[in-house]
Design an enzyme around this catalytic site. Structure first.
Site, PDB file in Angstrom:
ATOM      1  CG  HIS A 154      -1.860   0.898   1.424  1.00 20.72           C
ATOM      2  ND1 HIS A 154      -1.554   2.261   1.871  1.00 20.72           N
ATOM      3  CD2 HIS A 154      -3.148   0.925   1.356  1.00 20.72           C
ATOM      4  CE1 HIS A 154      -2.882   2.934   2.072  1.00 20.72           C
ATOM      5  NE2 HIS A 154      -3.876   1.980   1.367  1.00 20.72           N
ATOM      6  CG  ASP A 186       0.036  -2.539   6.492  1.00 16.70           C
ATOM      7  OD1 ASP A 186      -0.860  -2.864   7.066  1.00 16.70           O
ATOM      8  OD2 ASP A 186       0.218  -1.732   5.420  1.00 16.70           O
ATOM      9  CD  GLN A 223      -7.151  -4.668   3.615  1.00 19.64           C
ATOM     10  OE1 GLN A 223      -8.070  -5.249   3.616  1.00 19.64           O
ATOM     11  NE2 GLN A 223      -7.099  -3.304   3.655  1.00 19.64           N
ATOM     12  CE  LYS A 250      -7.834  -0.500   6.230  1.00 18.15           C
ATOM     13  NZ  LYS A 250      -8.346   0.116   5.002  1.00 18.15           N
ATOM     14  CB  CYS A 260      -3.653   3.061  -1.550  1.00 15.97           C
ATOM     15  SG  CYS A 260      -4.801   4.477  -1.272  1.00 15.97           S
TER      16      CYS A 260
END
Ligand code: PMP
Length: 404
Positions: free
Chosen positions: A121, A198, A201, A224, A362
């Site tokens: 991203h 990260d 997600q 999220k 993104c």
């Protein structure tokens, strides 16, 4: 027992109509919806104990402080961090990444290397480019294959004694690929590099164990995973958080201030300057409670069923191409209809009450890899149904007919 109809009753927004059609919300990778249990916590906070934390002797301030610190404990417990002070409240994934990137400016020099992946991203690319500009370090990229998987043999070749940091997302937002982070972390540690994962997600779908992963930093966003926007967390190993300099100066993060010298507060407050999103932190804790009550195994099993069902149904549409066919993937389907711009498909789906995302998500380097401007992305959550997948598939067929 997982019961999707029962679960859907927790989400008031799922009852609304869009363009006179029942809402079919398939933009969960952008942000998830909020259950009543979390909304109630937000309303309760502002209705009964809204106050600034940590500094007040009065009862409201004490109640708010207790609830905020209780949420930190819930997050610690959820991610299995060794200490509560290894959990730093942030405004989201982007904030957590920038906090670490800023701190690493102090440790990097010319010739050092940072490795990111081709699947990142923008929030996991740009801060490292800025860090390289400041420090003279070089950015290296783990390439991907056409299935949307990172090529681990190429990663092995990039690693060296010069590698100081490796940054990879746990799950790609553009394609849904689940990256082999266990391998990535282990190999990075072999050459003495730190690793930041990260988890924006992954956290809606799986429950990461930061100690078992032996990861140095892990970041995510509450929105999220059924929590509010503007709220997230950075997990950092105590030894790293002690070494990193503060990111922002201000109230809350100091021990003592004089015009001659300021000393910083202990962890976690050293990284939490200013009045935080108090309600957001408390609601993040409530969102974690909510998802754990359903159970991550149940969530992940059900979402895989949905993913398989949707993949098969969409694949049967002639001229539809799915991008990202990794063996290990989560409930994201990125696709295009031959000769039709993704934006046009998204616009027609919206008219039918179906919310999907269109564009580069993104992740422009991923789109460049496939030589496309963008995709239509349908991303599923545990409150979606097979009937909603059917509505999507019929909508895509209709879009194809109208736009061909
Ligand atoms: N990384 C990934 C993989 C994401 O999907 C997102 C959100 N789309 C981010 C980082 C940024 O998260 P936030 O905007 O909440 O900071």
């Amino acid at each position: 027992m997982f019961n999707v109809e029962h679960i859907r009753q927790d989400f008031p927004i799922l009852n609304r109509q869009v363009n006179s059609k029942p809402l079919v919300y398939l933009d969960n990778a952008a942000t998830s919806q909020t259950p009543q249990q979390v909304i109630d916590v937000i309303v309760d906070y502002y209705s009964t104990y809204n106050a600034n934390i940590h500094r007040g002797v009065h009862s409201l301030s004490q109640e708010a402080t207790d609830a905020y610190e209780q949420a930190r404990l819930k997050i610690q417990n959820h991610f299995n961090a060794k200490f509560a002070h290894e959990i730093i409240f942030t405004s989201g994934t982007t904030h957590g990444i920038n906090l670490v990137a800023n701190g690493f400016s102090n440790f990097l020099k010319q010739g050092d290397e940072i490795i990111v992946s081709a699947l990142e991203h923008h929030s996991n690319i740009v801060p490292w480019q800025m860090l390289c500009e400041r420090s003279g370090a070089t950015l290296k990229v783990i390439p991907m294959n056409t299935e949307g998987e990172l090529i681990m043999s190429e990663y092995d070749k990039l690693l060296s004694a010069n590698t100081k940091l490796v940054f990879v997302n746990h799950i790609s937002n553009a394609l849904g690929t689940i990256n082999p982070i266990e391998y990535i972390i282990e190999k990075a540690h072999e050459v003495g590099s730190a690793v930041l994962i990260d988890g924006a997600q992954s956290c809606p779908h799986i429950k990461p164990d930061v100690q078992a992963l032996d990861v140095d930093f892990y970041v995510t966003s509450a929105h999220k995973m059924c929590g509010p926007t503007g709220q997230g967390m950075l997990y950092g190993k105590e030894e790293w958080l002690k070494k990193l300099p503060p990111y922002q100066g201000g109230g809350e993060m100091i021990a003592e201030v004089t015009f001659q010298k300021t000393t910083y507060a202990d962890l976690p407050h050293k990284f939490e300057a200013g009045t935080p999103n108090i309600c957001g932190g408390i609601a993040f804790g409530a969102a974690i409670d909510y998802m754990n009550a359903i159970g991550f195994d149940a969530i992940s099993n059900y979402e895989h069923e949905l993913l398989d069902y949707a993949t098969e149904a969409l694949s049967n549409i002639e001229g539809l191409k799915i991008y990202g066919t990794a063996k290990h993937k989560t409930s994201v389907i990125s696709f295009n209809l031959e000769g039709i711009h993704p934006y046009d498909v998204g616009t027609i789906l919206d008219k039918l009450g179906i919310a999907v995302r269109t564009g580069h998500h993104c992740a422009q380097p991923v789109m460049d890899f496939y030589k496309i401007p963008g995709t239509v992305r349908a991303s599923f959550a545990f409150y979606n149904t097979k009937e909603e997948v059917d509505t999507l598939v019929n909508g895509v067929k209709k879009a194809k007919m109208m736009l061909s």
